[in-house]
Design a protein around this motif. Sequence first.
Motif, PDB file in Angstrom:
ATOM      1  N   GLU A  34      18.562 -65.114 -16.674  1.00 21.37           N
ATOM      2  CA  GLU A  34      18.518 -63.787 -16.070  1.00 21.37           C
ATOM      3  C   GLU A  34      17.381 -62.955 -16.641  1.00 21.37           C
ATOM      4  O   GLU A  34      16.675 -62.259 -15.903  1.00 21.37           O
ATOM      5  CB  GLU A  34      19.863 -63.080 -16.287  1.00 21.37           C
ATOM      6  CG  GLU A  34      19.933 -61.648 -15.747  1.00 21.37           C
ATOM      7  CD  GLU A  34      19.708 -61.552 -14.242  1.00 21.37           C
ATOM      8  OE1 GLU A  34      19.261 -60.471 -13.787  1.00 21.37           O
ATOM      9  OE2 GLU A  34      19.963 -62.534 -13.518  1.00 21.37           O
ATOM     10  N   ARG A  35      17.179 -63.023 -17.959  1.00 23.57           N
ATOM     11  CA  ARG A  35      16.078 -62.286 -18.576  1.00 23.57           C
ATOM     12  C   ARG A  35      14.727 -62.791 -18.052  1.00 23.57           C
ATOM     13  O   ARG A  35      13.810 -62.007 -17.794  1.00 23.57           O
ATOM     14  CB  ARG A  35      16.139 -62.428 -20.109  1.00 23.57           C
ATOM     15  CG  ARG A  35      17.222 -61.574 -20.771  1.00 23.57           C
ATOM     16  CD  ARG A  35      17.314 -61.852 -22.271  1.00 23.57           C
ATOM     17  NE  ARG A  35      16.059 -61.574 -22.969  1.00 23.57           N
ATOM     18  CZ  ARG A  35      15.735 -60.397 -23.500  1.00 23.57           C
ATOM     19  NH1 ARG A  35      16.563 -59.359 -23.402  1.00 23.57           N
ATOM     20  NH2 ARG A  35      14.588 -60.244 -24.140  1.00 23.57           N
ATOM     21  N   VAL A  36      14.605 -64.100 -17.891  1.00 24.19           N
ATOM     22  CA  VAL A  36      13.356 -64.674 -17.377  1.00 24.19           C
ATOM     23  C   VAL A  36      13.080 -64.149 -15.969  1.00 24.19           C
ATOM     24  O   VAL A  36      11.951 -63.743 -15.649  1.00 24.19           O
ATOM     25  CB  VAL A  36      13.424 -66.216 -17.383  1.00 24.19           C
ATOM     26  CG1 VAL A  36      12.276 -66.814 -16.577  1.00 24.19           C
ATOM     27  CG2 VAL A  36      13.392 -66.743 -18.822  1.00 24.19           C
ATOM     28  N   PHE A  62      11.779 -66.121 -29.165  1.00 21.19           N
ATOM     29  CA  PHE A  62      12.421 -66.507 -27.916  1.00 21.19           C
ATOM     30  C   PHE A  62      11.726 -65.859 -26.729  1.00 21.19           C
ATOM     31  O   PHE A  62      11.766 -66.386 -25.613  1.00 21.19           O
ATOM     32  CB  PHE A  62      13.912 -66.133 -27.930  1.00 21.19           C
ATOM     33  CG  PHE A  62      14.192 -64.660 -27.846  1.00 21.19           C
ATOM     34  CD1 PHE A  62      14.399 -64.053 -26.611  1.00 21.19           C
ATOM     35  CD2 PHE A  62      14.270 -63.880 -28.991  1.00 21.19           C
ATOM     36  CE1 PHE A  62      14.676 -62.698 -26.521  1.00 21.19           C
ATOM     37  CE2 PHE A  62      14.540 -62.533 -28.909  1.00 21.19           C
ATOM     38  CZ  PHE A  62      14.738 -61.924 -27.675  1.00 21.19           C
ATOM     39  N   ARG A  63      11.047 -64.749 -26.963  1.00 21.02           N
ATOM     40  CA  ARG A  63      10.303 -64.113 -25.877  1.00 21.02           C
ATOM     41  C   ARG A  63       9.115 -64.969 -25.438  1.00 21.02           C
ATOM     42  O   ARG A  63       8.671 -64.862 -24.298  1.00 21.02           O
ATOM     43  CB  ARG A  63       9.852 -62.711 -26.302  1.00 21.02           C
ATOM     44  CG  ARG A  63      11.014 -61.747 -26.523  1.00 21.02           C
ATOM     45  CD  ARG A  63      10.553 -60.339 -26.880  1.00 21.02           C
ATOM     46  NE  ARG A  63      11.704 -59.466 -27.079  1.00 21.02           N
ATOM     47  CZ  ARG A  63      12.329 -59.277 -28.232  1.00 21.02           C
ATOM     48  NH1 ARG A  63      11.893 -59.909 -29.318  1.00 21.02           N
ATOM     49  NH2 ARG A  63      13.374 -58.477 -28.319  1.00 21.02           N
ATOM     50  N   HIS A 124      -2.667 -54.838 -18.012  1.00 19.67           N
ATOM     51  CA  HIS A 124      -1.427 -54.429 -18.672  1.00 19.67           C
ATOM     52  C   HIS A 124      -1.313 -55.093 -20.050  1.00 19.67           C
ATOM     53  O   HIS A 124      -1.560 -56.295 -20.184  1.00 19.67           O
ATOM     54  CB  HIS A 124      -0.206 -54.811 -17.838  1.00 19.67           C
ATOM     55  CG  HIS A 124      -0.099 -54.059 -16.551  1.00 19.67           C
ATOM     56  ND1 HIS A 124      -0.696 -54.483 -15.385  1.00 19.67           N
ATOM     57  CD2 HIS A 124       0.531 -52.882 -16.249  1.00 19.67           C
ATOM     58  CE1 HIS A 124      -0.433 -53.636 -14.417  1.00 19.67           C
ATOM     59  NE2 HIS A 124       0.302 -52.649 -14.907  1.00 19.67           N
ATOM     60  N   TYR A 125      -0.923 -54.286 -21.026  1.00 15.16           N
ATOM     61  CA  TYR A 125      -0.636 -54.767 -22.376  1.00 15.16           C
ATOM     62  C   TYR A 125       0.851 -54.585 -22.622  1.00 15.16           C
ATOM     63  O   TYR A 125       1.406 -53.518 -22.332  1.00 15.16           O
ATOM     64  CB  TYR A 125      -1.434 -53.987 -23.412  1.00 15.16           C
ATOM     65  CG  TYR A 125      -2.935 -54.221 -23.343  1.00 15.16           C
ATOM     66  CD1 TYR A 125      -3.543 -55.164 -24.165  1.00 15.16           C
ATOM     67  CD2 TYR A 125      -3.728 -53.502 -22.449  1.00 15.16           C
ATOM     68  CE1 TYR A 125      -4.914 -55.379 -24.098  1.00 15.16           C
ATOM     69  CE2 TYR A 125      -5.102 -53.721 -22.377  1.00 15.16           C
ATOM     70  CZ  TYR A 125      -5.690 -54.661 -23.210  1.00 15.16           C
ATOM     71  OH  TYR A 125      -7.045 -54.874 -23.142  1.00 15.16           O
ATOM     72  N   VAL A 126       1.498 -55.627 -23.185  1.00 14.05           N
ATOM     73  CA  VAL A 126       2.944 -55.577 -23.402  1.00 14.05           C
ATOM     74  C   VAL A 126       3.247 -55.903 -24.861  1.00 14.05           C
ATOM     75  O   VAL A 126       2.852 -56.972 -25.357  1.00 14.05           O
ATOM     76  CB  VAL A 126       3.690 -56.576 -22.490  1.00 14.05           C
ATOM     77  CG1 VAL A 126       5.200 -56.445 -22.692  1.00 14.05           C
ATOM     78  CG2 VAL A 126       3.329 -56.342 -21.028  1.00 14.05           C
ATOM     79  N   LEU A 127       3.934 -54.999 -25.543  1.00 10.46           N
ATOM     80  CA  LEU A 127       4.373 -55.242 -26.915  1.00 10.46           C
ATOM     81  C   LEU A 127       5.681 -56.022 -26.868  1.00 10.46           C
ATOM     82  O   LEU A 127       6.721 -55.506 -26.454  1.00 10.46           O
ATOM     83  CB  LEU A 127       4.574 -53.924 -27.658  1.00 10.46           C
ATOM     84  CG  LEU A 127       5.025 -54.057 -29.120  1.00 10.46           C
ATOM     85  CD1 LEU A 127       3.934 -54.705 -29.970  1.00 10.46           C
ATOM     86  CD2 LEU A 127       5.428 -52.711 -29.694  1.00 10.46           C
ATOM     87  N   ALA A 128       5.637 -57.272 -27.291  1.00 12.45           N
ATOM     88  CA  ALA A 128       6.779 -58.178 -27.153  1.00 12.45           C
ATOM     89  C   ALA A 128       7.654 -58.143 -28.404  1.00 12.45           C
ATOM     90  O   ALA A 128       7.759 -59.133 -29.144  1.00 12.45           O
ATOM     91  CB  ALA A 128       6.288 -59.597 -26.870  1.00 12.45           C
ATOM     92  N   GLU A 142      11.209 -54.925 -23.787  1.00  8.12           N
ATOM     93  CA  GLU A 142      12.619 -54.849 -23.399  1.00  8.12           C
ATOM     94  C   GLU A 142      12.841 -53.938 -22.196  1.00  8.12           C
ATOM     95  O   GLU A 142      13.842 -54.088 -21.486  1.00  8.12           O
ATOM     96  CB  GLU A 142      13.470 -54.408 -24.590  1.00  8.12           C
ATOM     97  CG  GLU A 142      13.611 -55.474 -25.668  1.00  8.12           C
ATOM     98  CD  GLU A 142      14.235 -56.780 -25.149  1.00  8.12           C
ATOM     99  OE1 GLU A 142      15.258 -56.696 -24.439  1.00  8.12           O
ATOM    100  OE2 GLU A 142      13.691 -57.855 -25.440  1.00  8.12           O
ATOM    101  N   ASP A 143      11.915 -53.024 -21.942  1.00  9.93           N
ATOM    102  CA  ASP A 143      12.016 -52.215 -20.727  1.00  9.93           C
ATOM    103  C   ASP A 143      11.833 -53.083 -19.479  1.00  9.93           C
ATOM    104  O   ASP A 143      12.331 -52.736 -18.400  1.00  9.93           O
ATOM    105  CB  ASP A 143      10.953 -51.104 -20.728  1.00  9.93           C
ATOM    106  CG  ASP A 143      11.272 -49.995 -21.718  1.00  9.93           C
ATOM    107  OD1 ASP A 143      12.444 -49.914 -22.155  1.00  9.93           O
ATOM    108  OD2 ASP A 143      10.350 -49.218 -22.059  1.00  9.93           O
ATOM    109  N   LEU A 144      11.106 -54.185 -19.629  1.00 13.26           N
ATOM    110  CA  LEU A 144      10.832 -55.058 -18.479  1.00 13.26           C
ATOM    111  C   LEU A 144      12.033 -55.933 -18.102  1.00 13.26           C
ATOM    112  O   LEU A 144      12.082 -56.466 -17.000  1.00 13.26           O
ATOM    113  CB  LEU A 144       9.626 -55.953 -18.770  1.00 13.26           C
ATOM    114  CG  LEU A 144       8.305 -55.248 -19.089  1.00 13.26           C
ATOM    115  CD1 LEU A 144       7.212 -56.272 -19.356  1.00 13.26           C
ATOM    116  CD2 LEU A 144       7.893 -54.320 -17.955  1.00 13.26           C
TER     117      LEU A 144
END
Length: 520
Positions: A34-36, A62-63, A124-128, A142-144
């Motif tokens: 679901e997260r994917v 895991f991300r 786009h830059y994403v802090l994972a 986590e907002d995504l």
Amino acid sequence: MLLTTQFRNTVLNNANKVGIIDGDAKFTYGEFGERVKRLAGKLQEMGVEKGDRVGLLMFNSFRYLEIFYASFLLGAVVVPLNIRLAPPEISFILNDAGAKVLFFHREFIPVVSRLRAELPAISHYVLAEEVPAAEANAVFYEDLVSEPVSLREAALADDDLAGIYYTGGTTGLPKGVMLSHKNLAVNAYQVAVAIGYRHDDVYLHAAPMFHAADGASTFAVTMVGGIHAHIRSFDPRLVLETIQREHVTSVLLVPTMINMVVNHPDVNSYTLSSLKKLMYGASPIPAEVLKKAIEVLGCEFFQAYGMTEASPCLTILRSEHHVVDGSQKDTRRLASCGQALFNVDLKIVDPEGREVPYGVVGEIIARGPNIMKGYWNRPEETAAALKDGWYWSGDMGAMDEDRFVYIIDRKKDMIITGGENVYSVEVENVIYQHPAVLEAAVIGVPDEKWGEAVKAVVVLKPGQTVSAEELIEFCGTRLANYKVPKSVDFVEALPKSGAGKILKRTLRDQYWEGRTRQVN
């Protein structure tokens, strides 16, 4: 074969089974799936489409898995970056790949901030990370994945590109190895069969996830519905703690990592009986280290040989061939890298492509469904490496009568240090930038800890001076630390052929004298 098919089947068939462990984070395969899908939907909203490239500048997490599979569902192409690269190298790769999105960890906030102006293609830059950081100036991961979104999955074919994995280049610039869904999925199957991965395996991501070597087990473990356990980066104590706490059954390490684990001062205080399988690569394991590892870990050992271009595995030295106190043949086999994997054709040939007899040294060439599509935007290098369906590895080896393969030398000027590939020309190009340097040659020399160490042999310009320490520091600001020379020798002149070519073999021979192989 598609990576997305493996992903969907495992998620649906194991929805209530824990599939992901990362510290305090635990997800069932259903939750992971679901997260994917949520991440894929958000990336789609950002404008990521089939064929777009997605960069990952991250430690193990895991991300990392979620980004992989979310990208695959969209038909996007992952570009994993070696976390040890220097900023100029990172900038080159992201621009060469034309990455549209970059995921990164907090450790890289300063680097990313510095490079933004050089990366016009990234939108786009994403802090994972688990928590946001205002100074990252990026979308928070986590907002995504916080809520369901619509998703239009891409229509995919086996030969569609899944990943571009960058490796050192003989021209001095990194080159992107193009791996398709079929390449990666087939090699995962080949490895799963050879190693014997099962649904009840707990695989520890201790080696870097940006490496294709970990990738083979990554996709194999997902394929069989095993459990992925993660540590952020390799640390021998953390490996031991995680094996004990999570009942890890399988792990991939390079010999230097194995040596550090089994010689850790507290190793005997951990319960490690759950560990059943250990795969290693990059170099054969020294016999004494293997003896100690068998004594301490008591598990099966498998050695893999390959390269990124093979997705990455070509051969396996199986557990039954890791015999330390056996016959002369057993001892000899420990110096090999095993036999070809299922559905891999492998030959030893002369320069004209003619297969040589057993025991004769030639170049290792291979073909199979796991061999790369080619090099990204490098048609000439692709044509040189792929000939009539065969990949010419540049590794020189021999095969015995039982078809065990022995690596003798490298045709390419490449050094493998601590499991990392270093092309001599990359380092030489940097050394030549120093104003005091007239000529330079970089070679690999034997090293007990790292297998091989990078050494520079330098001729200075008349009247110029520079110390070894200064030259090493100069390289350190421009290269990943594993590429930086560990030592520098200054000489009056370098040996050259009649055509003026620097004879690196002559330089290397003095350090490898008395050894049967010219690699370690």
